[in-house]
Design a protein around this motif. Structure first.
Motif, PDB file in Angstrom:
ATOM      1  N   GLN A 179     -31.496   7.540 -37.428  1.00 43.66           N
ATOM      2  CA  GLN A 179     -30.409   8.386 -37.904  1.00 43.66           C
ATOM      3  C   GLN A 179     -29.181   7.520 -38.081  1.00 43.66           C
ATOM      4  N   ARG A 180     -28.303   7.961 -38.961  1.00 42.73           N
ATOM      5  CA  ARG A 180     -27.151   7.145 -39.317  1.00 42.73           C
ATOM      6  C   ARG A 180     -25.956   7.336 -38.397  1.00 42.73           C
ATOM      7  N   SER A 181     -25.859   8.484 -37.738  1.00 42.51           N
ATOM      8  CA  SER A 181     -24.705   8.732 -36.863  1.00 42.51           C
ATOM      9  C   SER A 181     -25.020   9.876 -35.909  1.00 42.51           C
ATOM     10  N   MET A 182     -24.199   9.996 -34.874  1.00 43.73           N
ATOM     11  CA  MET A 182     -24.281  11.139 -33.951  1.00 43.73           C
ATOM     12  C   MET A 182     -22.920  11.351 -33.315  1.00 43.73           C
ATOM     13  N   GLN A 183     -22.688  12.592 -32.886  1.00 41.19           N
ATOM     14  CA  GLN A 183     -21.471  12.960 -32.179  1.00 41.19           C
ATOM     15  C   GLN A 183     -21.746  12.919 -30.677  1.00 41.19           C
ATOM     16  N   VAL A 184     -20.916  12.201 -29.924  1.00 43.99           N
ATOM     17  CA  VAL A 184     -21.153  12.056 -28.490  1.00 43.99           C
ATOM     18  C   VAL A 184     -19.863  12.308 -27.718  1.00 43.99           C
ATOM     19  N   HIS A 185     -20.024  12.679 -26.447  1.00 50.99           N
ATOM     20  CA  HIS A 185     -18.894  12.778 -25.524  1.00 50.99           C
ATOM     21  C   HIS A 185     -18.859  11.526 -24.658  1.00 50.99           C
ATOM     22  N   PRO A 186     -17.685  10.980 -24.361  1.00 51.41           N
ATOM     23  CA  PRO A 186     -17.614   9.865 -23.420  1.00 51.41           C
ATOM     24  C   PRO A 186     -18.230  10.249 -22.075  1.00 51.41           C
ATOM     25  N   GLY A 187     -19.037   9.354 -21.529  1.00 47.22           N
ATOM     26  CA  GLY A 187     -19.716   9.625 -20.273  1.00 47.22           C
ATOM     27  C   GLY A 187     -21.067  10.278 -20.442  1.00 47.22           C
ATOM     28  N   GLN A 188     -21.417  10.677 -21.650  1.00 46.30           N
ATOM     29  CA  GLN A 188     -22.683  11.364 -21.915  1.00 46.30           C
ATOM     30  C   GLN A 188     -23.776  10.346 -22.247  1.00 46.30           C
ATOM     31  N   LEU A 189     -24.980  10.577 -21.708  1.00 42.66           N
ATOM     32  CA  LEU A 189     -26.108   9.711 -22.022  1.00 42.66           C
ATOM     33  C   LEU A 189     -26.695  10.102 -23.371  1.00 42.66           C
ATOM     34  N   ASN A 190     -26.892   9.115 -24.249  1.00 39.03           N
ATOM     35  CA  ASN A 190     -27.406   9.357 -25.594  1.00 39.03           C
ATOM     36  C   ASN A 190     -28.514   8.353 -25.910  1.00 39.03           C
ATOM     37  N   THR A 191     -29.413   8.730 -26.808  1.00 39.76           N
ATOM     38  CA  THR A 191     -30.504   7.849 -27.217  1.00 39.76           C
ATOM     39  C   THR A 191     -30.675   7.910 -28.726  1.00 39.76           C
ATOM     40  N   VAL A 192     -30.779   6.744 -29.349  1.00 34.25           N
ATOM     41  CA  VAL A 192     -31.076   6.648 -30.777  1.00 34.25           C
ATOM     42  C   VAL A 192     -32.261   5.704 -30.943  1.00 34.25           C
TER      43      VAL A 192
ATOM     44  N   SER B 252     -20.466 -12.808 -30.647  1.00 30.01           N
ATOM     45  CA  SER B 252     -19.019 -12.746 -30.827  1.00 30.01           C
ATOM     46  C   SER B 252     -18.602 -12.943 -32.272  1.00 30.01           C
ATOM     47  N   ALA B 253     -19.464 -13.687 -33.022  1.00 31.30           N
ATOM     48  CA  ALA B 253     -19.104 -13.965 -34.408  1.00 31.30           C
ATOM     49  C   ALA B 253     -19.839 -13.083 -35.396  1.00 31.30           C
ATOM     50  N   ALA B 254     -20.656 -12.145 -34.888  1.00 33.70           N
ATOM     51  CA  ALA B 254     -21.432 -11.291 -35.777  1.00 33.70           C
ATOM     52  C   ALA B 254     -20.509 -10.374 -36.553  1.00 33.70           C
ATOM     53  N   PRO B 255     -20.905  -9.956 -37.765  1.00 36.92           N
ATOM     54  CA  PRO B 255     -20.061  -9.021 -38.514  1.00 36.92           C
ATOM     55  C   PRO B 255     -19.915  -7.729 -37.756  1.00 36.92           C
ATOM     56  N   LEU B 256     -18.711  -7.220 -37.725  1.00 33.15           N
ATOM     57  CA  LEU B 256     -18.442  -6.045 -36.917  1.00 33.15           C
ATOM     58  C   LEU B 256     -19.223  -4.833 -37.405  1.00 33.15           C
ATOM     59  N   ALA B 257     -19.282  -4.633 -38.696  1.00 38.18           N
ATOM     60  CA  ALA B 257     -19.984  -3.446 -39.191  1.00 38.18           C
ATOM     61  C   ALA B 257     -20.102  -3.545 -40.692  1.00 38.18           C
ATOM     62  N   GLN B 258     -21.003  -2.773 -41.218  1.00 40.10           N
ATOM     63  CA  GLN B 258     -21.094  -2.573 -42.647  1.00 40.10           C
ATOM     64  C   GLN B 258     -21.165  -1.077 -42.905  1.00 40.10           C
ATOM     65  N   GLU B 259     -20.798  -0.700 -44.113  1.00 40.84           N
ATOM     66  CA  GLU B 259     -20.907   0.715 -44.442  1.00 40.84           C
ATOM     67  C   GLU B 259     -22.359   1.127 -44.394  1.00 40.84           C
ATOM     68  N   PRO B 260     -22.712   2.230 -43.772  1.00 40.47           N
ATOM     69  CA  PRO B 260     -24.116   2.676 -43.716  1.00 40.47           C
ATOM     70  C   PRO B 260     -24.674   2.810 -45.118  1.00 40.47           C
TER      71      PRO B 260
END
Length: 207
Positions: free
Chosen positions: A97-110, A197-205
């Motif tokens: 999946q491309r994204s999910m909504q999470v709460h801080p402190g919540q356990l999540n799995t992708v 540390s030098a990896a690209p931070l992100a790309q558009e999905p």
């Protein structure tokens, strides 16, 4: 008074003292439990007990991950976590999946999916990166395929979980986090992947 009587009295006194000490130690240990819980509630830290999470389709075909039993979940906040995948070689690698909504402190799995589409066996590993970079210390992975190297036969498919918790202490200015993996062949003919540390931070999905 005979020596025997004196010894018996000393033994009785010693037994009495030991009984009192044992009772005191028991009372002290029993009283520590509610005291410890009160401290945990005040500080927001809980390492008193752990429970096991069964992560489906783990790197070892289903794996138990020990996670905090009473994680502090901030239900007043929602963070969007986006998942990205990059490869350095000829194989398929993507998040389920491309994204999910999470709460801080919540356990999540992708889940991430991988297939070696080459006609030879290969050894590979993934390196994660984050955007914004300030989120990296607060993105805690409890289970991740990036912890190990893997050998896959020609045409072999794998599914790997990423179980994570975002630390509630993360800045409230952070609304979106992109978790990006670069998957590269270890000791292969493709160029080596950049360091974490030098990896690209992100790309558009990708669509």
């Amino acid at each position: 008074m005979g020596i025997g009587q004196r010894l018996r009295r000393e033994n009785v006194r010693m037994v009495g003292k030991l009984t009192i000490v044992a009772a005191g130690m028991f009372a002290f240990g029993y009283g520590l439990v509610p005291l410890y819980r009160a401290i945990c509630e005040m500080t927001g830290i809980n390492i008193l007990s752990l429970s096991e999470l069964q992560v489906p389709g783990g790197a070892a075909g289903g794996k138990s991950v020990r996670v905090p039993d009473n994680t502090q979940v901030d239900t007043t906040r929602t963070i969007t976590v986006e998942f990205d995948a990059n490869v350095r070689g000829l194989w398929d690698f993507k998040p389920a999946q491309r994204s999910m909504q999470v709460h801080p402190g919540q356990l999540n799995t992708v889940m991430y999916e991988f297939q070696n589409v080459q006609n030879r066996r290969m050894a590979a590993q993934a390196i994660p990166s984050y955007a914004p970079q300030q989120a990296a210390p607060y993105f805690n992975k409890l289970e991740c395929f990036c912890f190990n190297q893997y050998t896959l036969d020609a045409g072999e498919k794998k599914q790997w979980p990423v179980a994570f918790v975002i630390d509630p202490k993360i800045s409230k200015d952070v609304k979106t986090i992109t978790l990006s993996y670069t998957f590269f062949e270890v000791g292969g003919r493709t160029p080596a992947a950049p360091t974490a540390s030098a990896a690209p931070l992100a790309q558009e999905p990708r669509s």
